[in-house]
Design a protein around this motif. Structure first.
Motif: not given
Length: 84
Positions: A54-59, A62-66
């Motif tokens: 989740k942190i990687a996606a936020f940084r 992007q969304t986690v799904a994408d």
């Protein structure tokens, strides 16, 4: 004085989960690409790994799904002989 109504949880489960998952009345924000996503994938991960994802996606904005769709597409590219 009347008795209390039964307490409901914050979110209740749908009566028919398969129908709820397959319902696609609302147009997706992803547009035409959403038509290609026809299966739901469920995996078990540790809470720590989920947090890192989740942190990687936020940084990345992007969304986690994408982010995971992109990762899976890179790791498992379509072969010439695939029927897709």
């Amino acid at each position: 004085m009347s008795g209390r109504a039964p307490k409901r949880g914050f979110a209740s489960r749908p009566a028919n989960p398969e129908r709820w998952i397959k319902a696609s009345d609302a147009p997706s924000a992803r547009g035409a690409d959403a038509a290609g996503f026809t299966a739901r994938l469920t995996i078990d991960v540790t809470p720590e790994l989920r947090g890192r994802i989740k942190i990687a996606a936020f940084r990345r904005g992007q969304t986690v799904a994408d982010m995971l769709r992109d990762l899976l597409a890179r790791e498992f590219p379509a072969d010439e002989g695939d029927p897709s």
